[in-house]
Design a protein around this motif. Structure first.
Motif, short mmCIF file in Angstrom:
data_model
loop_
_atom_site.label_atom_id
_atom_site.label_comp_id
_atom_site.label_asym_id
_atom_site.label_seq_id
_atom_site.Cartn_x
_atom_site.Cartn_y
_atom_site.Cartn_z
N PHE A 87 0.83 -1.20 0.00
CA PHE A 87 0.00 0.00 0.00
C PHE A 87 0.87 1.25 0.00
O PHE A 87 0.53 2.25 -0.65
CB PHE A 87 -0.98 0.01 1.17
CG PHE A 87 -2.24 -0.77 0.89
CD1 PHE A 87 -3.05 -0.47 -0.19
CD2 PHE A 87 -2.60 -1.80 1.72
CE1 PHE A 87 -4.20 -1.19 -0.46
CE2 PHE A 87 -3.76 -2.53 1.47
CZ PHE A 87 -4.56 -2.23 0.38
N ILE A 88 1.98 1.21 0.72
CA ILE A 88 2.92 2.33 0.69
C ILE A 88 3.45 2.51 -0.74
O ILE A 88 3.50 3.62 -1.27
CB ILE A 88 4.08 2.10 1.69
CG1 ILE A 88 3.54 2.12 3.12
CG2 ILE A 88 5.19 3.14 1.49
CD1 ILE A 88 4.55 1.64 4.16
N THR A 91 0.59 3.94 -3.05
CA THR A 91 0.33 5.36 -2.83
C THR A 91 1.47 6.23 -3.37
O THR A 91 1.23 7.23 -4.06
CB THR A 91 0.15 5.63 -1.31
OG1 THR A 91 -0.92 4.81 -0.85
CG2 THR A 91 -0.17 7.09 -1.04
N MET A 94 1.67 6.09 -7.35
CA MET A 94 0.62 6.85 -8.03
C MET A 94 0.90 8.35 -7.96
O MET A 94 0.58 9.07 -8.90
CB MET A 94 -0.75 6.53 -7.43
CG MET A 94 -1.27 5.15 -7.79
SD MET A 94 -1.36 4.78 -9.56
CE MET A 94 -2.77 5.77 -10.06
N LYS A 95 1.52 8.83 -6.88
CA LYS A 95 1.84 10.25 -6.76
C LYS A 95 3.05 10.60 -7.63
O LYS A 95 3.03 11.57 -8.37
CB LYS A 95 2.13 10.62 -5.31
CG LYS A 95 0.90 10.68 -4.45
CD LYS A 95 1.26 11.08 -3.04
CE LYS A 95 0.03 11.02 -2.15
NZ LYS A 95 0.36 11.23 -0.75
N ARG A 100 8.70 5.59 -4.97
CA ARG A 100 8.22 4.25 -4.61
C ARG A 100 9.20 3.43 -3.81
O ARG A 100 8.89 2.35 -3.32
CB ARG A 100 7.82 3.49 -5.87
CG ARG A 100 9.01 3.08 -6.73
CD ARG A 100 8.55 2.55 -8.08
NE ARG A 100 9.63 1.99 -8.86
CZ ARG A 100 10.48 2.67 -9.60
NH1 ARG A 100 10.41 3.98 -9.65
NH2 ARG A 100 11.43 2.05 -10.29
#
Length: 127
Positions: A87-88, A91, A94-95, A100
């Motif tokens: 999940f980290i 998120t 995607m930003k 990543r």
């Protein structure tokens, strides 16, 4: 092994969610199948899904090896670390794909601790 089964189910459901995000992005950004490029947010979602699939090939058997030859609860905890790290990764990617790293490294470490621990535990049992 109950906790391992629960965490592994969460990991697989997470992958299903990532697949759903790809499908939704495909529709939202008009990226017709079989294309895998066309809009940056679709491409990011697609890469997250594909990278997660690549990691599952290692983490799923590693979790069972570690649980079988070392300690089931520790395997479940490491699997949960992997789950959270994805999940980290999701998120951050995607930003900005360049951000990543932390999510990837945490998941990589959790899966490889399980892989090497499972191998070590199996070899230990030989003696």
């Amino acid at each position: 092994m109950l906790y391992v089964a629960i965490v592994l189910s969460l990991v697989l459901l997470q992958y299903s969610y990532f697949s759903f995000v790809v499908g939704a992005a495909r529709g939202k950004y008009s990226v017709s199948a079989p294309a895998v490029s066309g809009h940056r947010y679709f491409e990011r979602a697609y890469r997250i899904q594909q990278n997660t699939l690549e990691q599952l090939i290692i983490v799923v058997p590693s979790m069972f090896l570690f649980a079988s030859y070392v300690h089931p609860m520790t395997a479940a905890i490491l699997g949960l670390v992997f789950f959270i790290s994805r999940f980290i990764y999701f998120t951050a990617y995607m930003k900005d794909p360049k951000s990543r790293g932390m999510g990837f490294v945490l998941g990589f470490l959790a899966s490889h601790v399980m892989l090497l621990g499972g191998l070590g535990g199996a070899v230990w049992r030989l003696f």
